[in-house]
Design a protein around this motif. Structure first.
Motif, PDB file in Angstrom:
ATOM      1  N   SER A   1       0.846  -1.188   0.000  1.00 17.44           N
ATOM      2  CA  SER A   1       0.000   0.000   0.000  1.00 17.44           C
ATOM      3  C   SER A   1       0.879   1.234   0.000  1.00 17.44           C
ATOM      4  CB  SER A   1      -0.911   0.009   1.234  1.00 17.44           C
ATOM      5  OG  SER A   1      -0.127   0.051   2.423  1.00 17.44           O
ATOM      6  N   PHE A   2       0.294   2.374  -0.311  1.00 16.01           N
ATOM      7  CA  PHE A   2       1.072   3.601  -0.345  1.00 16.01           C
ATOM      8  C   PHE A   2       1.276   4.120   1.081  1.00 16.01           C
ATOM      9  CE2 PHE A   2      -3.302   4.971  -0.305  1.00 16.01           C
ATOM     10  CZ  PHE A   2      -3.290   6.082   0.507  1.00 16.01           C
ATOM     11  N   PRO A   3       2.346   4.858   1.321  1.00 17.79           N
ATOM     12  CA  PRO A   3       2.601   5.371   2.674  1.00 17.79           C
ATOM     13  C   PRO A   3       1.674   6.533   3.001  1.00 17.79           C
ATOM     14  CG  PRO A   3       4.303   6.110   1.163  1.00 17.79           C
ATOM     15  CD  PRO A   3       3.441   5.158   0.392  1.00 17.79           C
ATOM     16  N   ALA A   4       1.081   6.479   4.168  1.00 19.22           N
ATOM     17  CA  ALA A   4       0.182   7.536   4.638  1.00 19.22           C
ATOM     18  C   ALA A   4       0.802   8.203   5.862  1.00 19.22           C
ATOM     19  CB  ALA A   4      -1.189   6.970   4.989  1.00 19.22           C
ATOM     20  N   ARG A   5       0.855   9.511   5.842  1.00 17.62           N
ATOM     21  CA  ARG A   5       1.435  10.267   6.963  1.00 17.62           C
ATOM     22  C   ARG A   5       0.351  10.577   7.992  1.00 17.62           C
ATOM     23  NH1 ARG A   5       6.524  11.971   6.018  1.00 17.62           N
ATOM     24  NH2 ARG A   5       7.280  11.850   3.866  1.00 17.62           N
ATOM     25  N   LEU A   6       0.675  10.297   9.236  1.00 21.60           N
ATOM     26  CA  LEU A   6      -0.238  10.573  10.339  1.00 21.60           C
ATOM     27  C   LEU A   6       0.392  11.622  11.246  1.00 21.60           C
ATOM     28  CD1 LEU A   6      -1.298   6.945  11.365  1.00 21.60           C
ATOM     29  CD2 LEU A   6      -2.270   8.401   9.585  1.00 21.60           C
ATOM     30  N   ASN A   7      -0.416  12.555  11.670  1.00 24.29           N
ATOM     31  CA  ASN A   7       0.013  13.544  12.656  1.00 24.29           C
ATOM     32  C   ASN A   7      -0.722  13.238  13.951  1.00 24.29           C
ATOM     33  OD1 ASN A   7       0.558  15.830  14.218  1.00 24.29           O
ATOM     34  ND2 ASN A   7       0.616  17.173  12.432  1.00 24.29           N
ATOM     35  N   VAL A   8       0.008  12.701  14.928  1.00 23.48           N
ATOM     36  CA  VAL A   8      -0.587  12.281  16.194  1.00 23.48           C
ATOM     37  C   VAL A   8      -0.313  13.357  17.237  1.00 23.48           C
ATOM     38  CG1 VAL A   8      -0.675  10.495  17.966  1.00 23.48           C
ATOM     39  CG2 VAL A   8      -0.209   9.870  15.574  1.00 23.48           C
ATOM     40  N   LEU A   9      -1.374  13.875  17.835  1.00 22.61           N
ATOM     41  CA  LEU A   9      -1.251  14.915  18.857  1.00 22.61           C
ATOM     42  C   LEU A   9      -1.892  14.421  20.155  1.00 22.61           C
ATOM     43  CD1 LEU A   9      -0.348  17.818  19.500  1.00 22.61           C
ATOM     44  CD2 LEU A   9      -2.626  18.586  18.802  1.00 22.61           C
TER      45      LEU A   9
ATOM     46  N   VAL B   1       3.521   0.825  11.812  1.00 20.60           N
ATOM     47  CA  VAL B   1       3.500   2.194  12.324  1.00 20.60           C
ATOM     48  C   VAL B   1       4.952   2.617  12.554  1.00 20.60           C
ATOM     49  CG1 VAL B   1       2.733   3.718  14.168  1.00 20.60           C
ATOM     50  CG2 VAL B   1       1.236   1.865  13.382  1.00 20.60           C
ATOM     51  N   LEU B   2       5.431   3.506  11.719  1.00 19.91           N
ATOM     52  CA  LEU B   2       6.822   3.932  11.776  1.00 19.91           C
ATOM     53  C   LEU B   2       6.889   5.372  12.276  1.00 19.91           C
ATOM     54  CD1 LEU B   2       7.953   2.515   8.308  1.00 19.91           C
ATOM     55  CD2 LEU B   2       8.067   1.381  10.537  1.00 19.91           C
ATOM     56  N   ILE B   3       7.501   5.560  13.429  1.00 25.14           N
ATOM     57  CA  ILE B   3       7.644   6.907  14.000  1.00 25.14           C
ATOM     58  C   ILE B   3       8.830   7.599  13.335  1.00 25.14           C
ATOM     59  CG2 ILE B   3       7.994   8.244  16.096  1.00 25.14           C
ATOM     60  CD1 ILE B   3       6.832   5.940  17.683  1.00 25.14           C
ATOM     61  N   GLU B   4       8.609   8.809  12.873  1.00 29.64           N
ATOM     62  CA  GLU B   4       9.673   9.577  12.240  1.00 29.64           C
ATOM     63  C   GLU B   4      10.223  10.668  13.158  1.00 29.64           C
ATOM     64  OE1 GLU B   4       8.054  10.992   8.553  1.00 29.64           O
ATOM     65  OE2 GLU B   4       8.539   9.125   7.511  1.00 29.64           O
TER      66      GLU B   4
ATOM     67  N   LEU C   1      14.461   2.971  23.730  1.00 27.31           N
ATOM     68  CA  LEU C   1      13.538   4.099  23.829  1.00 27.31           C
ATOM     69  C   LEU C   1      12.615   4.148  22.617  1.00 27.31           C
ATOM     70  CD1 LEU C   1      12.559   6.594  25.294  1.00 27.31           C
ATOM     71  CD2 LEU C   1      14.444   7.888  24.259  1.00 27.31           C
ATOM     72  N   GLN C   2      13.150   3.833  21.449  1.00 30.70           N
ATOM     73  CA  GLN C   2      12.311   3.792  20.253  1.00 30.70           C
ATOM     74  C   GLN C   2      11.225   2.735  20.381  1.00 30.70           C
ATOM     75  OE1 GLN C   2      14.504   3.600  16.537  1.00 30.70           O
ATOM     76  NE2 GLN C   2      16.219   4.769  17.375  1.00 30.70           N
ATOM     77  N   ILE C   3      11.594   1.576  20.879  1.00 32.08           N
ATOM     78  CA  ILE C   3      10.615   0.487  21.040  1.00 32.08           C
ATOM     79  C   ILE C   3       9.531   0.875  22.041  1.00 32.08           C
ATOM     80  CG2 ILE C   3      10.325  -1.887  21.839  1.00 32.08           C
ATOM     81  CD1 ILE C   3      13.120  -2.481  20.750  1.00 32.08           C
ATOM     82  N   LEU C   4       9.918   1.527  23.132  1.00 31.10           N
ATOM     83  CA  LEU C   4       8.932   1.929  24.134  1.00 31.10           C
ATOM     84  C   LEU C   4       7.979   2.985  23.586  1.00 31.10           C
ATOM     85  CD1 LEU C   4      11.154   2.031  27.347  1.00 31.10           C
ATOM     86  CD2 LEU C   4       9.313   0.414  26.815  1.00 31.10           C
ATOM     87  N   LEU C   5       8.462   3.902  22.761  1.00 33.63           N
ATOM     88  CA  LEU C   5       7.579   4.897  22.153  1.00 33.63           C
ATOM     89  C   LEU C   5       6.603   4.241  21.178  1.00 33.63           C
ATOM     90  CD1 LEU C   5      10.069   7.847  21.547  1.00 33.63           C
ATOM     91  CD2 LEU C   5       8.068   7.865  23.048  1.00 33.63           C
ATOM     92  N   GLU C   6       7.060   3.232  20.470  1.00 32.34           N
ATOM     93  CA  GLU C   6       6.152   2.500  19.583  1.00 32.34           C
ATOM     94  C   GLU C   6       5.087   1.765  20.387  1.00 32.34           C
ATOM     95  OE1 GLU C   6       8.784   0.040  17.391  1.00 32.34           O
ATOM     96  OE2 GLU C   6       9.463   1.650  16.038  1.00 32.34           O
ATOM     97  N   ARG C   7       5.470   1.181  21.512  1.00 36.05           N
ATOM     98  CA  ARG C   7       4.494   0.519  22.376  1.00 36.05           C
ATOM     99  C   ARG C   7       3.545   1.542  23.011  1.00 36.05           C
ATOM    100  NH1 ARG C   7       7.737  -3.074  26.522  1.00 36.05           N
ATOM    101  NH2 ARG C   7       5.590  -3.301  27.314  1.00 36.05           N
ATOM    102  N   TYR C   8       4.058   2.728  23.270  1.00 36.61           N
ATOM    103  CA  TYR C   8       3.256   3.818  23.822  1.00 36.61           C
ATOM    104  C   TYR C   8       2.113   4.165  22.866  1.00 36.61           C
ATOM    105  CZ  TYR C   8       2.295   8.588  25.546  1.00 36.61           C
ATOM    106  OH  TYR C   8       1.700   9.736  26.026  1.00 36.61           O
ATOM    107  N   LEU C   9       2.398   4.220  21.578  1.00 40.75           N
ATOM    108  CA  LEU C   9       1.354   4.486  20.588  1.00 40.75           C
ATOM    109  C   LEU C   9       0.423   3.297  20.432  1.00 40.75           C
ATOM    110  CD1 LEU C   9       3.230   6.371  17.708  1.00 40.75           C
ATOM    111  CD2 LEU C   9       1.826   7.322  19.536  1.00 40.75           C
ATOM    112  N   ASN C  10       0.997   2.105  20.414  1.00 42.89           N
ATOM    113  CA  ASN C  10       0.188   0.903  20.241  1.00 42.89           C
ATOM    114  C   ASN C  10      -0.848   0.756  21.353  1.00 42.89           C
ATOM    115  OD1 ASN C  10       0.062  -1.887  18.722  1.00 42.89           O
ATOM    116  ND2 ASN C  10       0.031  -2.370  20.903  1.00 42.89           N
ATOM    117  N   GLU C  11      -0.470   1.132  22.566  1.00 44.56           N
ATOM    118  CA  GLU C  11      -1.385   1.047  23.695  1.00 44.56           C
ATOM    119  C   GLU C  11      -2.566   2.003  23.548  1.00 44.56           C
ATOM    120  OE1 GLU C  11      -0.808   0.592  28.521  1.00 44.56           O
ATOM    121  OE2 GLU C  11       0.401   2.050  27.418  1.00 44.56           O
ATOM    122  N   ARG C  12      -2.393   3.051  22.783  1.00 40.49           N
ATOM    123  CA  ARG C  12      -3.436   4.054  22.577  1.00 40.49           C
ATOM    124  C   ARG C  12      -4.223   3.837  21.285  1.00 40.49           C
ATOM    125  NH1 ARG C  12       0.080   5.456  26.012  1.00 40.49           N
ATOM    126  NH2 ARG C  12      -0.261   7.121  27.557  1.00 40.49           N
TER     127      ARG C  12
END
Length: 329
Positions: free
Chosen positions: A214-222, A242-245, A283-294
């Motif tokens: 699929s094509f990449p979609a940019r998400l702005n999470v606030l 879900v790739l955090i930039e 720290l990167q892994i924990l931030l990804e889990r932080y988003l996944n939990e939400r």
């Protein structure tokens, strides 16, 4: 002296009385007025055609209008035929029914938002259908590549690997040590595209069926907390990942979504954090889990590109209809 004066005064009167009174001739206004009218009429006539908005003297309609209208109608018919219905497809609607997010989508606008509450946090995810229209041509060609081309390339590669005997020969079947050796794999031995799962293609390197990218979609999470600032994350969603930039922190939540020039200027000079790739891996892994939990997880990453594609088709259909209505007016 007095007598001379009296005589001098009486002479002009006598002369005047002696001259017969002729009737005064009044100036005729008939001829004069007629001349003026003729000259006025001549001067009032313009040397050019008077402007008129009547249909009789209006410019003819464009010659391309009818052809353009017919083409727009043809495109509209094609779009209507390719769309099952105007309602949201059941897989997309099923995600909204089961997820905690609330959809905010206004017809005619590119941006879409998903909102929810998570404890004392307010989460807002925004994405735009412009990501689909702004794709690079190379990316579009890569996503739209015909799987049949890969099949042909794989078949050509198999044809070049002529069987030379041996049990471990690449591209062979019956890989045993037989007297006659093994047989080369023919192109028809591969799985036909029609027999594969829908939306999948065969990887030439592994021969396994994979899901169409699929094509990449940019998400702005606030993520905001009352009186505690805001955390903003720039995320890429593609192929269920879900790739955090980038991750930013703002003491003032309004700076995260600067809508005025003043706020944008105030934001430019702030230190908002290092690049995400420079962070410690844990720290990167924990931030990804932080988003996944939400709820910002694989299901969301699969849903967003599909919804963007559906909405873009709907907006394009409305655009065609509006342009045709304008041309036909």
């Amino acid at each position: 002296m007095i007598s001379l004066r009296c005589i001098g005064r009486s002479v002009p009167r006598q002369i005047t009385s002696a001259i017969p009174h002729l009737p005064r001739r009044t100036l005729s206004t008939v001829g004069k007025s007629s001349l003026l009218q003729q000259s006025w009429r001549g001067a009032s006539r313009p040397s050019y055609l008077a402007f008129s908005t009547s249909r009789a003297v209006r410019e003819q309609e464009g010659q391309v209008d009818q052809e353009l209208s017919a083409k727009l109608e043809s495109e509209l018919q094609v779009e209507r035929d390719t769309r099952d219905s105007d309602t949201l497809p059941s897989p997309l609607q099923g995600f909204l029914d089961s997820c905690p997010f609330k959809l905010e989508d206004k017809p005619g606008q590119e941006e879409v938002a998903l909102t929810r509450k998570f404890g004392d946090e307010s989460i807002r995810i925004t994405f735009s259908i412009a990501d689909l229209n702004n794709m690079d041509q190379d990316d579009a060609d890569q996503l739209g590549e015909d799987p049949a081309l890969s099949d042909e390339e794989a078949a050509d590669a198999a044809a070049t690997n002529v069987q030379s005997g041996g049990g471990n020969t690449k591209g062979s079947i019956n890989q045993g040590r037989t007297k006659g050796g093994n047989f080369a794999v023919a192109p028809e031995d591969s799985i036909a595209p029609s027999d594969r799962a829908e939306g999948s293609y065969e990887d030439p390197s592994t021969g396994e069926a994979e899901q169409e990218p699929s094509f990449p979609a940019r998400l702005n999470v606030l993520i905001t907390k009352a009186g505690k600032g805001a955390l903003q994350l720039e995320v890429m969603a593609q192929d269920g990942e879900v790739l955090i930039e980038n991750v930013y922190y703002f003491k003032k939540p309004e700076l995260a979504d600067a809508k005025t020039a003043e706020l944008d200027w105030s934001r430019r000079n702030l230190y908002t954090g290092p690049p995400f790739g420079n962070l410690d891996e844990d720290l990167q892994i924990l931030l990804e889990r932080y988003l996944n939990e939400r709820g910002i997880d694989t299901a969301l990453a699969l849903w967003v590109p599909e919804y963007i594609d559906w909405k873009e088709q709907r907006e394009y259909l409305n655009w065609l209809s509006n342009v045709k209505t304008f041309v036909d007016a």
